[in-house]
Design a protein around this motif. Structure first.
Motif, PDB file in Angstrom:
ATOM      1  N   PHE A  55      59.766  83.171 104.282  1.00 20.08           N
ATOM      2  CA  PHE A  55      60.578  82.138 103.648  1.00 20.08           C
ATOM      3  C   PHE A  55      60.674  80.943 104.591  1.00 20.08           C
ATOM      4  N   LYS A  56      60.570  79.738 104.033  1.00 21.04           N
ATOM      5  CA  LYS A  56      60.565  78.520 104.850  1.00 21.04           C
ATOM      6  C   LYS A  56      61.906  77.788 104.823  1.00 21.04           C
ATOM      7  N   ASP A  57      62.440  77.550 103.636  1.00 23.20           N
ATOM      8  CA  ASP A  57      63.658  76.757 103.471  1.00 23.20           C
ATOM      9  C   ASP A  57      64.850  77.704 103.317  1.00 23.20           C
ATOM     10  N   ILE A  58      65.473  78.045 104.429  1.00 20.83           N
ATOM     11  CA  ILE A  58      66.584  78.991 104.408  1.00 20.83           C
ATOM     12  C   ILE A  58      67.848  78.244 104.825  1.00 20.83           C
ATOM     13  N   ARG A  59      68.827  78.286 103.957  1.00 19.70           N
ATOM     14  CA  ARG A  59      70.108  77.657 104.264  1.00 19.70           C
ATOM     15  C   ARG A  59      71.182  78.727 104.311  1.00 19.70           C
ATOM     16  N   ASP A  60      72.276  78.439 104.984  1.00 19.06           N
ATOM     17  CA  ASP A  60      73.367  79.410 104.995  1.00 19.06           C
ATOM     18  C   ASP A  60      74.715  78.704 105.027  1.00 19.06           C
ATOM     19  N   LYS A  61      75.701  79.402 104.522  1.00 18.95           N
ATOM     20  CA  LYS A  61      77.077  78.911 104.498  1.00 18.95           C
ATOM     21  C   LYS A  61      78.011  80.069 104.818  1.00 18.95           C
ATOM     22  N   ALA A  62      79.171  79.725 105.397  1.00 17.07           N
ATOM     23  CA  ALA A  62      80.142  80.732 105.815  1.00 17.07           C
ATOM     24  C   ALA A  62      81.100  81.144 104.703  1.00 17.07           C
ATOM     25  N   SER A  63      81.070  80.427 103.563  1.00 13.92           N
ATOM     26  CA  SER A  63      81.977  80.773 102.462  1.00 13.92           C
ATOM     27  C   SER A  63      81.323  80.476 101.118  1.00 13.92           C
ATOM     28  N   ALA A  64      81.803  81.182 100.103  1.00 13.23           N
ATOM     29  CA  ALA A  64      81.280  80.981  98.752  1.00 13.23           C
ATOM     30  C   ALA A  64      81.568  79.570  98.220  1.00 13.23           C
ATOM     31  N   PRO A  65      82.782  79.012  98.411  1.00 13.39           N
ATOM     32  CA  PRO A  65      83.007  77.649  97.922  1.00 13.39           C
ATOM     33  C   PRO A  65      82.041  76.634  98.547  1.00 13.39           C
ATOM     34  N   GLU A  66      81.779  76.765  99.854  1.00 11.00           N
ATOM     35  CA  GLU A  66      80.808  75.875 100.507  1.00 11.00           C
ATOM     36  C   GLU A  66      79.421  76.051  99.902  1.00 11.00           C
ATOM     37  N   ALA A  67      79.040  77.306  99.680  1.00 12.73           N
ATOM     38  CA  ALA A  67      77.716  77.601  99.119  1.00 12.73           C
ATOM     39  C   ALA A  67      77.586  77.044  97.708  1.00 12.73           C
ATOM     40  N   LEU A  68      78.618  77.197  96.897  1.00 11.01           N
ATOM     41  CA  LEU A  68      78.592  76.666  95.522  1.00 11.01           C
ATOM     42  C   LEU A  68      78.354  75.168  95.519  1.00 11.01           C
ATOM     43  N   SER A  69      79.090  74.482  96.356  1.00  8.86           N
ATOM     44  CA  SER A  69      78.934  73.036  96.446  1.00  8.86           C
ATOM     45  C   SER A  69      77.502  72.674  96.829  1.00  8.86           C
ATOM     46  N   ALA A  70      76.963  73.375  97.821  1.00  8.61           N
ATOM     47  CA  ALA A  70      75.612  73.088  98.297  1.00  8.61           C
ATOM     48  C   ALA A  70      74.549  73.373  97.235  1.00  8.61           C
ATOM     49  N   ILE A  71      74.660  74.518  96.543  1.00  9.76           N
ATOM     50  CA  ILE A  71      73.605  74.868  95.577  1.00  9.76           C
ATOM     51  C   ILE A  71      73.721  74.085  94.272  1.00  9.76           C
ATOM     52  N   ARG A  72      74.883  73.547  94.005  1.00  4.67           N
ATOM     53  CA  ARG A  72      74.997  72.669  92.830  1.00  4.67           C
ATOM     54  C   ARG A  72      74.279  71.348  93.084  1.00  4.67           C
ATOM     55  N   ASN A  73      74.256  70.909  94.346  1.00  2.00           N
ATOM     56  CA  ASN A  73      73.585  69.665  94.712  1.00  2.00           C
ATOM     57  C   ASN A  73      72.113  69.850  95.032  1.00  2.00           C
ATOM     58  N   ASP A  74      71.743  71.045  95.473  1.00  4.01           N
ATOM     59  CA  ASP A  74      70.370  71.309  95.886  1.00  4.01           C
ATOM     60  C   ASP A  74      70.062  72.768  95.570  1.00  4.01           C
ATOM     61  N   ARG A  75      69.459  72.991  94.405  1.00  2.00           N
ATOM     62  CA  ARG A  75      69.231  74.346  93.877  1.00  2.00           C
ATOM     63  C   ARG A  75      68.469  75.243  94.839  1.00  2.00           C
ATOM     64  N   VAL A  76      68.715  76.536  94.713  1.00  3.65           N
ATOM     65  CA  VAL A  76      68.015  77.553  95.491  1.00  3.65           C
ATOM     66  C   VAL A  76      67.457  78.600  94.522  1.00  3.65           C
ATOM     67  N   HIS A  77      66.511  79.402  94.992  1.00  7.78           N
ATOM     68  CA  HIS A  77      65.915  80.448  94.161  1.00  7.78           C
ATOM     69  C   HIS A  77      66.538  81.816  94.415  1.00  7.78           C
ATOM     70  N   LEU A  78      67.213  81.945  95.551  1.00  7.93           N
ATOM     71  CA  LEU A  78      67.763  83.239  95.952  1.00  7.93           C
ATOM     72  C   LEU A  78      69.083  83.040  96.678  1.00  7.93           C
ATOM     73  N   ILE A  79      70.071  83.841  96.288  1.00  3.64           N
ATOM     74  CA  ILE A  79      71.358  83.882  96.989  1.00  3.64           C
ATOM     75  C   ILE A  79      71.526  85.302  97.521  1.00  3.64           C
ATOM     76  N   ILE A  80      71.765  85.402  98.818  1.00  8.42           N
ATOM     77  CA  ILE A  80      72.103  86.684  99.434  1.00  8.42           C
ATOM     78  C   ILE A  80      73.526  86.518  99.929  1.00  8.42           C
ATOM     79  N   SER A  81      74.448  87.222  99.289  1.00  8.74           N
ATOM     80  CA  SER A  81      75.870  86.999  99.572  1.00  8.74           C
ATOM     81  C   SER A  81      76.595  88.276  99.955  1.00  8.74           C
ATOM     82  N   ASP A  82      77.464  88.141 100.938  1.00 15.31           N
ATOM     83  CA  ASP A  82      78.368  89.224 101.304  1.00 15.31           C
ATOM     84  C   ASP A  82      79.386  89.399 100.177  1.00 15.31           C
TER      85      ASP A  82
END
Length: 120
Positions: free
Chosen positions: A22-49
């Motif tokens: 995988f080349k473009d890997i992003r991460d966030k420490a919380s679900a609200p942060e992740a939601l904001s990020a993926i709404r602005n820049d879509r991803v193909h896979l979410i791996i979430s605690d």
């Protein structure tokens, strides 16, 4: 997108994903942060605690599945618990796969390949 409140877990998963190609890997420490990020820049896979403050993994999964644009995003849930109730709720919400911590990178790769097919 790797979402986990533990920095060390995010780093371990990032390294594993890089090793899988995988080349473009992003991460966030919380679900609200992740939601904001993926709404602005879509991803193909979410791996979430599952167990996170603010919004747990089930709430995050439910929010993703209710969003018209994000609903089809592959979602793999991680948890330190093999609690059947959590697994059943995640399945009912449409989780693509589930992985109990601690896990080896090979187990993560297997879960991803079950959804996407063989990784090269």
């Amino acid at each position: 997108m790797v979402v986990d409140d533990q920095t060390s877990m995010r780093a371990m998963i990032r390294r594993a994903l890089q090793d899988f190609g995988f080349k473009d890997i992003r991460d966030k420490a919380s679900a609200p942060e992740a939601l904001s990020a993926i709404r602005n820049d879509r991803v193909h896979l979410i791996i979430s605690d599952y167990n996170m403050p603010e919004m747990d993994g089930l709430e995050f999964l439910a929010t993703v599945r209710k969003d018209e644009v994000l609903a089809k995003t592959v979602f793999i849930m991680l948890t330190g618990s093999s609690d059947r109730e959590v697994v059943q709720k995640a399945a009912a919400l449409g989780v693509n796969n589930y992985l109990v911590k601690p896990f080896a990178p090979a187990a993560l790769k297997e879960k991803i390949e079950r959804v996407f097919g063989a990784l090269s």
